[in-house]
Design an enzyme around this catalytic site. Structure first.
Site, PDB file in Angstrom:
ATOM      1  CD  GLU A  63      70.585  -1.822 -14.521  1.00 14.06           C
ATOM      2  OE1 GLU A  63      71.390  -0.998 -14.065  1.00 14.06           O
ATOM      3  OE2 GLU A  63      69.433  -1.955 -14.056  1.00 14.06           O
ATOM      4  NE  ARG A 268      63.680   4.341 -12.940  1.00 12.68           N
ATOM      5  CZ  ARG A 268      64.082   3.917 -14.128  1.00 12.68           C
ATOM      6  NH1 ARG A 268      63.421   4.274 -15.217  1.00 12.68           N
ATOM      7  NH2 ARG A 268      65.136   3.156 -14.238  1.00 12.68           N
ATOM      8  CG  LEU A 310      53.543  -1.373 -12.438  1.00 14.61           C
ATOM      9  CD1 LEU A 310      53.745  -2.727 -11.759  1.00 14.61           C
ATOM     10  CD2 LEU A 310      54.663  -0.411 -12.062  1.00 14.61           C
ATOM     11  CD  GLU A 312      49.364   1.720 -18.981  1.00 10.39           C
ATOM     12  OE1 GLU A 312      48.470   0.866 -19.107  1.00 10.39           O
ATOM     13  OE2 GLU A 312      49.139   2.886 -18.569  1.00 10.39           O
ATOM     14  CG  LEU A 337      68.559  10.242 -23.373  1.00 12.28           C
ATOM     15  CD1 LEU A 337      68.588  10.384 -24.880  1.00 12.28           C
ATOM     16  CD2 LEU A 337      69.498  11.262 -22.744  1.00 12.28           C
ATOM     17  CD  GLU A 339      62.823   3.058 -21.468  1.00 15.14           C
ATOM     18  OE1 GLU A 339      62.044   3.850 -20.885  1.00 15.14           O
ATOM     19  OE2 GLU A 339      63.164   1.969 -20.986  1.00 15.14           O
TER      20      GLU A 339
END
Length: 422
Positions: A63, A268, A310, A312, A337, A339
């Site tokens: 978010e 993740r 982080l 990337e 998805l 992105e």
């Protein structure tokens, strides 16, 4: 009223256990061992009482990133106002500090006990509050209404599964949803579920994530990765969750990728980087991104590259020939998805994309993504697509067009907000 009183009693009983939970989570994510007082509503963050304050709540990392176009729009529309951005997760707060810390106040939202929420509202005195997605907390909504703070639920999504969960506690959830001044839903299906739960003034505005622009430096980094990797096909497992890496490795034993293919795995959650490295190492020669500058030629014998850095993911999407969406091979609900589509990365979506059901179907319908039934099917389709450059190019073009076609949510949401703030 009785339901909320019992709910508040639950928080009182839970309160002594919360420090233990935070300390436990802090073993892997040290950020959870910080800002404990804020989780109870105690703040030392200075507030300029001469300027009205707009409060935006983005619970976690996803978010927080998705809010970038909205934050830019708020700054343009309300240039004289302070902006407060709150979170519940440590990674969300860390991301906000990096993205918005130069001009916004960054804080942790209290737990939903009545006293902590009232202390939060007294300290910051927001003119209005914007809650992203579906962070609907009964005491937060009730206390905001009592304090005269209008709340808006923006970019709201609600799966059928989540709606059933809210319905089980309708005595709590219906009054909470009804207290929002207006709700901006991502889709008509979301809007209908929100109305059934008591939401008022529900409008379909689309998804903020379509408006998110990839950072310019991501394209530069993707080109650097690609140059260092060379002409090898790159298959990306993006935003993988616990158990999915092992699932993929097991399938690869039965159905290996072509010898020259590079598998890139980007977990993740950062706290899993070391764990995933230990899992991947026996499966092939492993290179960690944290131990490679991204520019030196990647040795040809490297079979697996772990994206343990982080910020990337956009660059990895831009570098990959094809990506398997993490969180969808096991029932986690999938990840954003959009992105990947925004940089033209062809996608394979597993059977568990229920948190992004509409966007997934739209991407498949547009030709930007293919569905797979399981990990074996994912590998079979991946090998076929990696050997079909013309088809991958068509998917790339379809992905870019798909994102462009659904932009505009930011302006529609801004139009719902007050023209001026006293």
């Amino acid at each position: 009223m009785i339901a909320r009183a019992l709910y508040s009693l639950f928080w009182w009983l839970l309160l002594p256990l919360l420090p233990l939970r935070l300390w436990w989570r802090g073993r892997k994510e040290p950020g959870y061992r910080l800002h404990w007082a804020e989780r109870l509503g105690y703040y030392r963050i200075p507030v300029d009482r001469q300027r009205p304050l707009i409060w935006l709540h983005a619970v976690s990392l996803g978010e927080t990133r998705a809010a970038q176009s909205l934050v830019a729009g708020l700054r343009q529309r309300y240039p004289q106002h302070q902006l407060l951005i709150t979170h519940l997760t440590a990674t969300g707060r860390e991301s906000a500090q990096a993205l918005y810390g130069d001009y916004a106040l960054i804080a942790t939202l209290p737990y939903d006990g009545p006293l902590g929420i009232r202390r939060f509202l007294r300290h910051f005195r927001p003119a209005f509050g914007l809650i992203l997605e579906t962070e609907v907390w009964p005491n937060l909504c009730a206390a905001s209404q009592a304090a005269g703070v209008p709340l808006y639920l923006l970019n709201a999504r609600l799966s059928a599964r989540s709606a059933r969960g809210y319905q089980r506690f309708a005595a709590l959830s219906r009054p909470a949803f009804a207290r929002f001044r207006a709700i901006a839903a991502q889709s008509e299906a979301d809007a209908e579920r929100l109305r059934q739960l008591g939401g008022q003034a529900v409008t379909v505005c689309g998804n903020l994530k379509y408006d998110l622009q990839p950072p310019p430096e991501a394209a530069t980094l993707a080109q650097r990765f690609r140059h260092a990797i060379g002409e090898r096909p790159v298959l990306l497992l993006a935003s993988s969750r616990d158990g999915e890496e092992a699932l993929l490795l097991g399938a690869l034993q039965q159905q290996p990728l072509p010898a020259h293919t590079l598998l890139v795995v980007v977990p993740r959650h950062p706290q899993r980087f070391d764990e995933v490295a230990r899992l991947l190492a026996p499966a092939g020669l492993l290179q960690r991104r944290s131990q490679w500058d991204g520019a030196a030629p990647l040795p040809a014998e490297v079979q697996i590259l772990l994206g343990d850095s982080l910020g990337e993911l956009y660059a990895w999407y831009g570098c990959a020939d094809l990506a398997i969406m993490g969180g969808s091979l096991l029932p986690y609900g999938g990840h954003n998805l959009i992105e990947a589509a925004a940089v033209g990365c062809p996608l394979l979506l597993g059977p568990h994309m229920f948190n992004f059901a509409e966007a997934s179907q739209l991407a498949v319908d547009a030709g930007a993504a293919h569905r797979v039934t399981d990990v074996a099917d994912a590998l079979q389709q991946a090998m076929a697509l990696l050997a079909a450059p013309v088809q991958r190019h068509a998917m790339r073009e379809a992905a870019l067009a798909f994102v462009a076609r659904h932009q505009g949510a930011t302006q529609r949401m801004l139009a719902m907000l007050p023209d001026g703030v006293a």
